[in-house]
Enzyme design. Structure first.
Site, PDB file in Angstrom:
ATOM      1  N   GLY A 251       1.437   5.358   1.064  1.00 32.31           N
ATOM      2  CA  GLY A 251       1.303   6.032   2.355  1.00 32.31           C
ATOM      3  C   GLY A 251       2.499   5.802   3.263  1.00 32.31           C
ATOM      4  N   HIS A 252       3.458   4.983   2.791  1.00 34.51           N
ATOM      5  CA  HIS A 252       4.654   4.678   3.579  1.00 34.51           C
ATOM      6  C   HIS A 252       5.906   5.263   2.932  1.00 34.51           C
ATOM      7  CE1 HIS A 252       2.008   1.956   5.638  1.00 34.51           C
ATOM      8  NE2 HIS A 252       1.833   1.211   4.562  1.00 34.51           N
TER       9      HIS A 252
ATOM     10  N   ASP B 108      -1.437  -8.184   0.775  1.00 34.29           N
ATOM     11  CA  ASP B 108      -0.164  -8.232   0.040  1.00 34.29           C
ATOM     12  C   ASP B 108       0.250  -9.671  -0.235  1.00 34.29           C
ATOM     13  OD1 ASP B 108       0.022  -5.480   0.138  1.00 34.29           O
ATOM     14  OD2 ASP B 108       1.468  -5.412   1.772  1.00 34.29           O
TER      15      ASP B 108
ATOM     16  N   GLY C  19       0.821  -1.204   0.000  1.00 33.28           N
ATOM     17  CA  GLY C  19       0.000   0.000   0.000  1.00 33.28           C
ATOM     18  C   GLY C  19       0.856   1.254   0.000  1.00 33.28           C
TER      19      GLY C  19
ATOM     20  N   LYS D 211       5.744  -7.585   2.563  1.00 38.04           N
ATOM     21  CA  LYS D 211       5.454  -7.370   3.978  1.00 38.04           C
ATOM     22  C   LYS D 211       4.246  -8.229   4.366  1.00 38.04           C
ATOM     23  CE  LYS D 211       4.955  -2.783   3.996  1.00 38.04           C
ATOM     24  NZ  LYS D 211       4.746  -2.654   2.530  1.00 38.04           N
TER      25      LYS D 211
ATOM     26  N   HIS E  27      -0.163   1.138   9.720  1.00 41.03           N
ATOM     27  CA  HIS E  27      -1.463   1.620   9.226  1.00 41.03           C
ATOM     28  C   HIS E  27      -2.325   2.065  10.385  1.00 41.03           C
ATOM     29  CE1 HIS E  27       0.024  -1.721   6.686  1.00 41.03           C
ATOM     30  NE2 HIS E  27      -0.184  -0.852   5.732  1.00 41.03           N
TER      31      HIS E  27
END
Lengths: 331, 331
Positions: free
Chosen positions: A56-57, A110, A54, A105, A219
């Protein structure tokens, strides 16, 4: 919600657009489907190394595409797994005939989507191996995870696997060293504030004025416990002790110490945590022989930090030190 | 106030302690008086380059000490000028006989204290020149400044002057190229949130839920105006237009575009701003030939960003591209 975005639904694509322009010497950004590859294409004879997850990291993962680290990265929507149809072309584009390692991860989405993409690639005759990163010692299962979550230790796995691939190791050998890093790396984080997913528009969780969450996920998944805000020394001990205990570090060992910012914490505070963490490791007679301090695996604008410790040996030090040229790591 | 600190009054010293340990190969941190020098000492025959200013803007300036950039950095307390007795030993330690250039951001305290230290150094027989950075186009005078403030353009001055010194230029030549960068660089910033100085413990100013401040200073000094939060495209235009107009950029020119985070804004948003800024420059037929995106001149945990544009030519591009090895810039 105050964010430097146009349409929140297009945040990832807009950001990747700027990223691709700023680093055109290193990466090519593809939008249909969304994935990022090395600008120079796969290196003949070299094992390809691919990761994703995802968005956002940032800078994870696209910031680590380049010489000596990843050949491709696959960002999903914010805090959402990329789909198999995004992952497959990233694997294909990274294969020069020597096979591809995917670094995943440990989040259920995922894992499933990478598995599907890997099967599709294998069905086409590609050699693909996978390694699962699960370095977060905070909790055993979590909101989006069976088993431990993968967090900032991913940077070490990607750097070291990338270096092994760059020196010409076979797919089996690159996978083996990546597995060795996974076995030797542990992390734990703390949140001082929540973050806001752009297309949601409100904070992911509530945290009191003077409350922090120890063991937070990247998250915003629940951690171990919420405690009142305290001094950095105390907070750092609550991160370092579980990590060092879980690794069963022995006196005389040497480690990589990564203090990772969650995105909204000033660098100056990360160095305070680094200093305290190093003292705590030295109290155990553990030597910090390699260090990294900065924002590498973030949670949007969350304030907080995580401590990652990797058990080192001569080979892992050599691979960590090997040259790397990406947007976010360069030496 | 939630910050990863022990005693807020010791924030700078504690952070520098961790910084020195993490980067012992590059820097030596001195605590009495506080200053940071290259671990390897001055380079024989090379002009020394020294900068400094209030802490709270990390990685500026200590993060730029190393090969190809600064020989020493002098951090004051948070948002407070360093004193002459801190600056003098940094100048002395950076002199190998070829003289020293000091790079000073235009704040009254910094200007006075660097002037005093330079006079003391000159009285000892050292050759010292100074350059004043005043790249912020937002306002003409400000809370702590007569004339324009020095902000993120400082990174370009330090990088290029450092490269000129590293290639063996004389003090006059290093000062001349630094002055040329100052003449060709402009910046403007925006704040989405305020920041909190550790020893103060409350936000430096108030900003409404949906309000932003255009032209903010890096200590939260007032900017041009407050407006409702809007899309990134609109905000970016309000930063790029004054910068490009003030530089009087002509079609066909090429520039460095630096999008700098104020500390609390996710990297992903900085790349959105970068993409928009680049479009706006290209609309003026200006070519972005060099880029930098990240947190380089911050205001603690402030959310926001600034846009810096430097007019380039062949020589400045060569000096920008020259190798640099510091904690915060490395290529």
């Amino acid at each position: 919600m105050k964010k430097l975005l146009d349409d929140p639904a297009e945040a990832v694509v807009d950001s990747l657009g700027g990223f691709g322009l700023a680093h055109a010497d290193l990466v090519t950004v593809h939008l249909d489907p969304v994935h990022v590859t090395r600008a120079s294409g796969p290196v003949p004879g070299k094992v390809g190394v691919v990761s994703g997850g995802g968005a956002g990291h940032e800078p994870l993962h696209a910031g680590f595409v380049g010489d000596g680290m990843l050949d491709a990265a696959v960002p999903g929507a914010v805090f959402t797994s990329p789909t198999p149809d995004q992952i497959l072309p990233a694997i294909q584009a990274s294969d020069s005939g020597a096979g591809v390692l995917t670094i995943v991860k440990n989040y259920t989405g995922d894992v499933l989507n990478f598995e599907t993409a890997v099967e599709l690639a294998q069905a086409e005759g590609l050699q693909v191996a996978s390694v699962l990163v699960n370095d977060d010692v905070a909790v055993e299962d979590s909101l989006y995870t069976a088993g431990r979550r993968g967090v900032a230790g991913t940077v070490a796995v990607e750097k070291i696997a990338g270096a092994a691939a760059a020196r010409g190791d076979s797919l089996d050998d690159v996978a083996a060293v990546a597995e060795r890093v996974v076995r030797g790396v542990r992390s734990m984080g703390v949140a001082l504030t929540a973050c806001t997913v752009p297309h949601v528009g409100r904070p992911s969780f509530d945290l009191g004025e003077d409350e922090i969450e120890i063991g937070i996920g990247i998250h915003g998944e629940p951690g171990r416990h919420r405690i009142p805000m305290g001094p950095a020394s105390d907070i750092t001990r609550r991160l370092v002790d579980p990590v060092a205990d879980d690794l069963a570090l022995e006196p005389g060992e040497r480690v990589l110490l990564l203090v990772n910012g969650m995105g909204g914490t000033p660098l100056s505070e990360l160095y305070v945590v680094y200093g305290r963490a190093r003292e705590l490791l030295e109290e155990r007679a553990v030597t910090v022989s390699r260090s990294l301090v900065g924002n590498y695996v973030t949670s949007l604008e969350m304030q907080g930090a995580s401590v990652t410790v990797l058990r080192l040996d001569d080979e892992l030090e050599t691979l960590w030190d090997a040259p790397v040229h990406t947007a976010a790591l360069h030496w």
